[in-house]
Design a protein around this motif. Structure first.
Motif, PDB file in Angstrom:
ATOM      1  N   SER A 252       1.995  69.834 -70.515  1.00  0.00           N
ATOM      2  CA  SER A 252       2.168  68.414 -70.192  1.00  0.00           C
ATOM      3  C   SER A 252       3.178  68.215 -69.061  1.00  0.00           C
ATOM      4  O   SER A 252       3.421  67.088 -68.648  1.00  0.00           O
ATOM      5  CB  SER A 252       2.596  67.635 -71.431  1.00  0.00           C
ATOM      6  N   ASP A 253       3.733  69.312 -68.550  1.00  0.00           N
ATOM      7  CA  ASP A 253       4.594  69.192 -67.377  1.00  0.00           C
ATOM      8  C   ASP A 253       3.834  68.716 -66.149  1.00  0.00           C
ATOM      9  O   ASP A 253       4.459  68.350 -65.145  1.00  0.00           O
ATOM     10  CB  ASP A 253       5.243  70.540 -67.037  1.00  0.00           C
ATOM     11  N   ILE A 254       2.520  68.721 -66.235  1.00  0.00           N
ATOM     12  CA  ILE A 254       1.770  68.218 -65.085  1.00  0.00           C
ATOM     13  C   ILE A 254       2.096  66.756 -64.830  1.00  0.00           C
ATOM     14  O   ILE A 254       1.858  66.243 -63.760  1.00  0.00           O
ATOM     15  CB  ILE A 254       0.245  68.374 -65.247  1.00  0.00           C
ATOM     16  N   PHE A 255       2.662  66.075 -65.844  1.00  0.00           N
ATOM     17  CA  PHE A 255       3.028  64.667 -65.640  1.00  0.00           C
ATOM     18  C   PHE A 255       4.493  64.512 -65.242  1.00  0.00           C
ATOM     19  O   PHE A 255       5.041  63.433 -65.294  1.00  0.00           O
ATOM     20  CB  PHE A 255       2.766  63.861 -66.914  1.00  0.00           C
ATOM     21  N   SER A 256       5.129  65.633 -64.912  1.00  0.00           N
ATOM     22  CA  SER A 256       6.567  65.507 -64.630  1.00  0.00           C
ATOM     23  C   SER A 256       6.835  65.603 -63.130  1.00  0.00           C
ATOM     24  O   SER A 256       6.058  66.160 -62.396  1.00  0.00           O
ATOM     25  CB  SER A 256       7.321  66.599 -65.327  1.00  0.00           C
TER      26      SER A 256
ATOM     27  N   MET B  45      -5.560  66.326 -71.307  1.00  0.00           N
ATOM     28  CA  MET B  45      -4.203  65.776 -71.356  1.00  0.00           C
ATOM     29  C   MET B  45      -4.162  64.353 -70.802  1.00  0.00           C
ATOM     30  O   MET B  45      -3.462  63.489 -71.331  1.00  0.00           O
ATOM     31  CB  MET B  45      -3.239  66.683 -70.587  1.00  0.00           C
ATOM     32  N   GLN B 100      -0.147  68.116 -60.518  1.00  0.00           N
ATOM     33  CA  GLN B 100       1.241  67.686 -60.637  1.00  0.00           C
ATOM     34  C   GLN B 100       1.731  67.050 -59.334  1.00  0.00           C
ATOM     35  O   GLN B 100       2.403  66.035 -59.344  1.00  0.00           O
ATOM     36  CB  GLN B 100       2.107  68.890 -60.997  1.00  0.00           C
ATOM     37  N   PHE B 103       0.271  63.717 -59.034  1.00  0.00           N
ATOM     38  CA  PHE B 103       0.878  62.788 -59.979  1.00  0.00           C
ATOM     39  C   PHE B 103       2.276  62.375 -59.534  1.00  0.00           C
ATOM     40  O   PHE B 103       2.684  61.241 -59.733  1.00  0.00           O
ATOM     41  CB  PHE B 103       0.924  63.425 -61.365  1.00  0.00           C
TER      42      PHE B 103
END
Lengths: 256, 300
Positions: A252-256, B45, B100, B103
């Motif tokens: 979920s680091d892809i949203f960081s 996700m 990422q 985003f």
């Protein structure tokens, strides 16, 4: 001439997966004629259990198969774990007896396809050594709980001299007796699995089972419940040794 | 000039074009598998976080957002719009990293102001979250089988918001340097602040006024009447006191202000010895048109 085992295994696997059990069976008899039965035993022992299961499940007592006769006990027991893979919810829900009967025909067919007592017992022993084997036997016994209770009584009194009795009994009784002779542990496991309270209080279980009160809960677990359980035990194909991923997953680091 | 025709295949979302390029390679099995896995896990996700991972609709929407966001990340990597280069980039860094990056762009964009106003609600944490969500869904939504203009749209919005941000910062600076002490209101209308500062800079001397009322307006008229300042010179004085970063934008505003009616009104009213009440009221109204909420309506 020496046997090319991997080639036979591959041919057999492909034929079975393609749905051509007859030709797989033909490939086997051809190999058996050339190289002897032992070659088939070797091949069956090394084929993936789900393939063996797929092949064996298309034979029962009515049809004889070379594979049924020759399958090594351990390979057969492992293949049993996949037997339930094809069961559908609707079938378990609507006609559990049909599925249980098919399972019975299969196990009975394999175990009693031979007159060789040692092989029968080795088969049952291997079967009782796996969780799915125990569950499968429970399903068979759940079709005739009365007879199983009675058989349990007879085993209690007669111990090793017990034999399958009168002809009015369900077909499952000889299998139960055979199981007891093959492995007492296995028999007890199946019995206690089917009647959860039997180990603590056999009399109460008998009473409960004999009671005519229709609202009282059954003393034994239902065929249907056990079918669901067996299907749950079907091994999932695991994500096996995939090539190591080049990138570490971020999660979920892809949203960081 | 001949019209340029560009085929649909060249305008699909960047990620889709990269995948097409992968299909053209001779040995693509491993890369394709890894990419497929990454893309599905990202989609899962996204569905769990932003759409709905229990309905087909939610998952489809998540897929569209994933395609858009990765395409954005690819487009931002300056690969000259080349599908092969995008594919290499994707394989080298992995789809997750590219997502990422996309985003993060969205996150930055969502933190930039949409309007040149400040108010207390903007600072609430939920507001933050809500803006991120709307920005993500608005700028990443992409149809895998259709023209994709996501990056241009994103850039345009980015430029818009950068300008707005600069306006806000300039207004904040003006407030901080208000001639009699910094103004610390939580709410602000940046365009108003700037307009007031420019109008009240007209008397010259480089005085910085970020907020004004009726009395200030009267003082302004008096100053104009007494000093007869050169407006252009006054503005120059004013600009000299401003940090160079804000000057180009202020010059632009001056261009607009120079021809607006308020300047002529100020000049005619200040020419008279005693302006009429109606004239003053009209001027005040006009001032409000420029300064908005930054004009104090109370006579104090």
């Amino acid at each position: 001439m020496s046997i090319n085992l991997p080639a036979l295994r591959k041919e057999f696997t492909e034929l079975v997966i393609a749905g051509s059990t007859e030709r797989a069976e033909a490939a086997f008899s051809e190999a058996a004629e050339k190289f002897g039965d032992l070659a088939i035993v070797e091949a069956l022992a090394s084929i993936e259990p789900q393939v063996t299961s797929l092949h064996l499940s298309s034979f029962d007592g009515g049809k004889l198969s070379l594979a049924t006769l020759l399958v090594p006990p351990k390979a057969w027991a492992e293949s049993l774990a996949f037997f339930a893979a094809k069961w559908r919810d609707e079938d378990i829900e609507d006609e559990p007896e049909v599925l249980a009967e098919a399972l019975f025909a299969h196990i009975h067919g394999v175990v009693f396809s031979t007159d060789d007592h040692d092989r029968r017992r080795a088969l049952l022993k291997a079967c009782a050594a796996t969780d799915s084997g125990i569950m499968a036997l429970m399903i068979l016994f759940s079709m005739a709980p009365d007879d199983i209770l009675e058989t349990a009584d007879r085993i209690d009194t007669m111990r090793n001299y017990v034999t399958a009795g009168s002809e009015s009994e369900h077909d499952v009784v000889p299998l139960a007796v055979e199981l007891y002779h093959a492995t007492q542990d296995g028999w007890e496991q199946v019995l206690y699995g089917l009647f959860p309270n039997y180990m603590h209080d056999p009399d109460a279980v008998r009473e409960q089972h004999a009671s005519e009160d229709e609202d009282a809960p059954d003393a034994h677990r239902s065929t249907q419940e056990l079918l669901y359980q067996l299907r749950k035990l079907v091994p999932q194909s695991k994500a096996k040794d995939r090539t190591v991923k080049k990138h570490k997953s971020l999660g979920s680091d892809i949203f960081s | 000039m001949a019209a340029q025709l560009i085929s649909l295949a060249d305008q699909l979302p960047y990620l889709v074009r990269a995948i097409h390029a992968l299909g053209q390679r001779s040995d693509y099995h491993d890369e394709a598998e890894e990419l497929a896995q990454d893309l599905s896990s990202i989609t899962a996700m996204v569905a769990a976080k932003f759409t709905n991972n229990r309905t087909a609709e939610g998952i489809l929407e998540a897929l569209r957002l994933t395609v858009g966001c990765i395409s954005l990340g690819l487009a931002h990597a300056h690969l000259h719009d080349d599908a092969e280069a995008a594919l290499d980039h994707l394989i080298e860094h992995g789809a997750e990293r590219v997502f990422q990056r996309g985003f993060r762009l969205i996150k930055e964009l969502s933190e930039m102001p949409e309007v040149a106003m400040l108010n207390a609600i903007d600072r609430a944490p939920q507001e933050h979250e809500r803006r991120l969500r709307t920005t993500f869904t608005r700028y990443c939504e992409a149809d895998a089988n259709d023209y994709w203009t996501g990056y241009q749209t994103f850039r345009r919005e980015w430029d818009n918001r950068s300008k707005i941000q600069a306006t806000l910062e300039c207004a904040k600076w003006l407030r901080k340097h208000h001639h009699n002490g910094a103004i610390r209101d939580l709410d602000m209308d940046a365009d108003g602040v700037i307009a007031i500062a420019l109008i009240f800079a007209i008397p010259g001397g480089g005085k910085i006024v970020a907020k004004a009322g009726q009395k200030d307006l009267e003082a302004l008229l008096a100053a104009l009447r007494n000093n007869k300042p050169d407006i252009e010179q006054s503005w120059n004085d004013f600009l000299n006191k401003i940090p160079p970063d804000y000057q180009p934008m202020l010059r632009e505003r001056i261009e607009h202000l120079r021809t607006s009616p308020i300047i002529t009104m100020l000049q005619t009213l200040s020419a008279k010895a005693k302006p009429t009440k109606a004239g003053l009221a009209k001027l005040f109204q006009e001032l409000q048109n420029h300064g908005g909420n930054e004009i104090d309506v109370d006579y104090a």
